[in-house]
Design a protein around this motif. Structure first.
Motif, PDB file in Angstrom:
ATOM      1  N   SER A  48       0.899  -1.219  -0.092  1.00 16.26           N
ATOM      2  CA  SER A  48       0.135  -0.042   0.046  1.00 16.26           C
ATOM      3  C   SER A  48       0.986   1.300   0.051  1.00 16.26           C
ATOM      4  O   SER A  48       1.915   1.221   0.344  1.00 16.26           O
ATOM      5  N   LEU A  55       2.552  -6.330   3.955  1.00 15.14           N
ATOM      6  CA  LEU A  55       2.577  -7.770   3.929  1.00 15.14           C
ATOM      7  C   LEU A  55       3.769  -8.235   3.369  1.00 15.14           C
ATOM      8  O   LEU A  55       4.235  -9.568   3.869  1.00 15.14           O
ATOM      9  N   ASP A  76      -1.438 -12.300  11.040  1.00 15.99           N
ATOM     10  CA  ASP A  76      -1.783 -10.922  11.273  1.00 15.99           C
ATOM     11  C   ASP A  76      -1.959 -10.510   9.735  1.00 15.99           C
ATOM     12  O   ASP A  76      -2.809  -9.366   9.685  1.00 15.99           O
ATOM     13  N   PHE A  77      -1.513 -11.061   8.892  1.00 15.35           N
ATOM     14  CA  PHE A  77      -1.789 -10.769   7.548  1.00 15.35           C
ATOM     15  C   PHE A  77      -2.614 -11.563   6.477  1.00 15.35           C
ATOM     16  O   PHE A  77      -2.285 -11.919   5.492  1.00 15.35           O
ATOM     17  N   PHE A  78      -3.671 -12.094   7.294  1.00 15.99           N
ATOM     18  CA  PHE A  78      -4.654 -12.945   6.779  1.00 15.99           C
ATOM     19  C   PHE A  78      -5.063 -12.744   5.536  1.00 15.99           C
ATOM     20  O   PHE A  78      -5.725 -13.397   4.620  1.00 15.99           O
ATOM     21  N   TYR A  79      -5.313 -11.510   5.245  1.00 16.50           N
ATOM     22  CA  TYR A  79      -5.910 -10.724   3.834  1.00 16.50           C
ATOM     23  C   TYR A  79      -5.188 -11.234   2.859  1.00 16.50           C
ATOM     24  O   TYR A  79      -5.688 -11.018   1.601  1.00 16.50           O
ATOM     25  N   LYS A  81      -4.777 -14.052   1.498  1.00 15.91           N
ATOM     26  CA  LYS A  81      -5.331 -15.170   0.858  1.00 15.91           C
ATOM     27  C   LYS A  81      -6.532 -14.490  -0.092  1.00 15.91           C
ATOM     28  O   LYS A  81      -7.022 -14.922  -1.029  1.00 15.91           O
ATOM     29  N   TYR A  82      -7.096 -13.359   0.369  1.00 12.33           N
ATOM     30  CA  TYR A  82      -8.372 -12.604  -0.372  1.00 12.33           C
ATOM     31  C   TYR A  82      -7.508 -12.214  -1.520  1.00 12.33           C
ATOM     32  O   TYR A  82      -8.042 -11.971  -2.713  1.00 12.33           O
ATOM     33  N   LEU A  83      -6.313 -11.586  -1.476  1.00 12.65           N
ATOM     34  CA  LEU A  83      -5.609 -10.863  -2.453  1.00 12.65           C
ATOM     35  C   LEU A  83      -5.276 -11.981  -3.642  1.00 12.65           C
ATOM     36  O   LEU A  83      -5.432 -11.634  -4.766  1.00 12.65           O
ATOM     37  N   THR A  87     -12.420 -12.102  -3.667  1.00 18.77           N
ATOM     38  CA  THR A  87     -13.598 -12.467  -2.990  1.00 18.77           C
ATOM     39  C   THR A  87     -14.913 -12.298  -4.342  1.00 18.77           C
ATOM     40  O   THR A  87     -14.420 -11.777  -5.219  1.00 18.77           O
TER      41      THR A  87
END
Length: 122
Positions: A48, A55, A76-79, A81-83, A87
């Motif tokens: 970002s 990440l 803590d950077f679970f997002y 997988k969404y990247l 989604t």
């Protein structure tokens, strides 16, 4: 007439030594390969523009368990997988699979070279 074979004791010693060193060689090759992949995932991970933790700074390599090593992201950077997969609201922006595809040949070469060099030492 008894069968005589020469060099069997030396072969037996080398095989015993190989059994002892096999796991160490495997771990050395896995660690080298995983470091190449970790660095490439880190390079391709999206960042970002905000001044915060990214990440890319939290790509981790697990310990070797039963001959398997895992490379992924800190919990803590679970997002991530969404990247990677997307989604229903966001299109996928994969970076892990492209990183693997970019360096898989290099990983295989490095691991093969380590194994070959270690076996020459026997």
């Amino acid at each position: 007439m008894p069968l005589q074979m020469e060099g069997m004791q030396e072969l037996q010693r080398k095989l015993e030594r190989l059994a002892e060193l096999g796991q160490r060689i495997q771990e050395k090759a896995l660690k080298a390969g995983s470091e190449i992949l970790r660095a490439e995932i880190e390079r391709q991970a999206p960042q970002s523009t905000y001044n915060k933790e990214h990440l890319a700074d939290h790509i981790i390599v697990s310990e070797i368990v039963n001959g398997v090593i895992q490379i992924g992201y800190d919990k803590d950077f679970f997002y991530a997988k969404y990247l990677e997969w997307g989604t229903i609201h966001m299109k996928a922006k994969p970076f892990i699979e492209p990183a693997y595809l970019a360096v898989k040949d290099e990983i295989q070469q490095v691991m093969a070279e380590i194994i070959r060099n270690e076996l020459k030492r026997l």
